[in-house]
Design a protein around this motif. Sequence first.
Motif, PDB file in Angstrom:
ATOM      1  N   SER A   1       0.813  -1.218   0.000  1.00  0.00           N
ATOM      2  CA  SER A   1       0.000   0.000   0.000  1.00  0.00           C
ATOM      3  C   SER A   1       0.847   1.268   0.000  1.00  0.00           C
ATOM      4  O   SER A   1       0.321   2.371  -0.116  1.00  0.00           O
ATOM      5  CB  SER A   1      -0.919   0.010   1.227  1.00  0.00           C
ATOM      6  N   SER A   2       2.164   1.125   0.118  1.00  0.00           N
ATOM      7  CA  SER A   2       3.043   2.288   0.200  1.00  0.00           C
ATOM      8  C   SER A   2       3.463   2.790  -1.178  1.00  0.00           C
ATOM      9  O   SER A   2       3.211   2.153  -2.203  1.00  0.00           O
ATOM     10  CB  SER A   2       4.294   1.941   1.023  1.00  0.00           C
ATOM     11  N   ALA A   3       4.123   3.939  -1.190  1.00  0.00           N
ATOM     12  CA  ALA A   3       4.606   4.533  -2.439  1.00  0.00           C
ATOM     13  C   ALA A   3       5.734   3.683  -3.026  1.00  0.00           C
ATOM     14  O   ALA A   3       6.446   2.980  -2.307  1.00  0.00           O
ATOM     15  CB  ALA A   3       5.106   5.952  -2.178  1.00  0.00           C
ATOM     16  N   VAL A   4       5.903   3.773  -4.338  1.00  0.00           N
ATOM     17  CA  VAL A   4       6.909   2.990  -5.045  1.00  0.00           C
ATOM     18  C   VAL A   4       8.307   3.217  -4.486  1.00  0.00           C
ATOM     19  O   VAL A   4       9.132   2.290  -4.415  1.00  0.00           O
ATOM     20  CB  VAL A   4       6.884   3.344  -6.546  1.00  0.00           C
ATOM     21  N   ILE A   5       8.588   4.447  -4.057  1.00  0.00           N
ATOM     22  CA  ILE A   5       9.921   4.789  -3.569  1.00  0.00           C
ATOM     23  C   ILE A   5      10.332   3.924  -2.384  1.00  0.00           C
ATOM     24  O   ILE A   5      11.523   3.675  -2.167  1.00  0.00           O
ATOM     25  CB  ILE A   5       9.995   6.299  -3.193  1.00  0.00           C
TER      26      ILE A   5
ATOM     27  N   LEU B   1      15.175  -1.815  -1.430  1.00  0.00           N
ATOM     28  CA  LEU B   1      16.018  -2.697  -2.228  1.00  0.00           C
ATOM     29  C   LEU B   1      17.479  -2.247  -2.178  1.00  0.00           C
ATOM     30  O   LEU B   1      18.386  -3.065  -1.977  1.00  0.00           O
ATOM     31  CB  LEU B   1      15.517  -2.704  -3.669  1.00  0.00           C
ATOM     32  N   LYS B   2      17.705  -0.962  -2.346  1.00  0.00           N
ATOM     33  CA  LYS B   2      19.071  -0.441  -2.354  1.00  0.00           C
ATOM     34  C   LYS B   2      19.722  -0.559  -0.975  1.00  0.00           C
ATOM     35  O   LYS B   2      20.927  -0.816  -0.873  1.00  0.00           O
ATOM     36  CB  LYS B   2      19.058   1.017  -2.818  1.00  0.00           C
ATOM     37  N   ARG B   3      18.912  -0.392   0.060  1.00  0.00           N
ATOM     38  CA  ARG B   3      19.459  -0.490   1.418  1.00  0.00           C
ATOM     39  C   ARG B   3      19.869  -1.919   1.765  1.00  0.00           C
ATOM     40  O   ARG B   3      20.957  -2.146   2.306  1.00  0.00           O
ATOM     41  CB  ARG B   3      18.423   0.026   2.415  1.00  0.00           C
TER      42      ARG B   3
END
Length: 217
Positions: A106-110, A116-118
Amino acid sequence: MYKVLVADNHPIVRMGVKNLIDQQDDFKVISEKSSGIDVSMRIEQGDIDIIIMELSMPPGENGLITVKRIHERFPNIKIMIFSRQSEPKYINQAIYNGAMGYVLKSSAVIELVDGLKRIAKGEKYLDNNIMVTKEDLLVIKGGPTQLNLDKYVTLSKREREVLPFIVLGYTNKEISTKLFISPKTVEAHKANIMQKLNLSSHAQLLHYAVHHNLVDL
């Protein structure tokens, strides 16, 4: 280049996540699966660095069990949960079982991109929309205590893989084809599972698996 496996029982979700990940530098989706068992079988082949997976992919093995099994056998594979499950009990258990990140659908794509990067850097990541209490941290560190899985943990790795197929009503031949073992070996695993769990019927095994959240129906 980080090689990513995306697991979700909805093809449209897998497609969306794949398109998003493939747009990111240094990340490439090389495999898509629709169940926890298929995920476990795929990573046996090697070359997977990160898994992005839904916890609930019925019918099949409970995602929490899948996370635990993968983390125990392949601790270097980083697991990101991307799920509709927002309840603390799922989030806490997933992190305790070995997931490095948890992002809500339900969250924003960011959130998924940042997460993923973290985790690729070896950092843990929780969706900014998830509120963590002191009680949650205690569960994450110490694990849940509400269920007694002493008998389940005596099952071998292969027996734990066979169990959800039995519960879901697969035949010995179907299980042998999926796991690349003989039907006789499947039958032997069945007998061992029933003996170790002290059960005498498929109905009892089904009740045990559902009660202990070992499968999603």
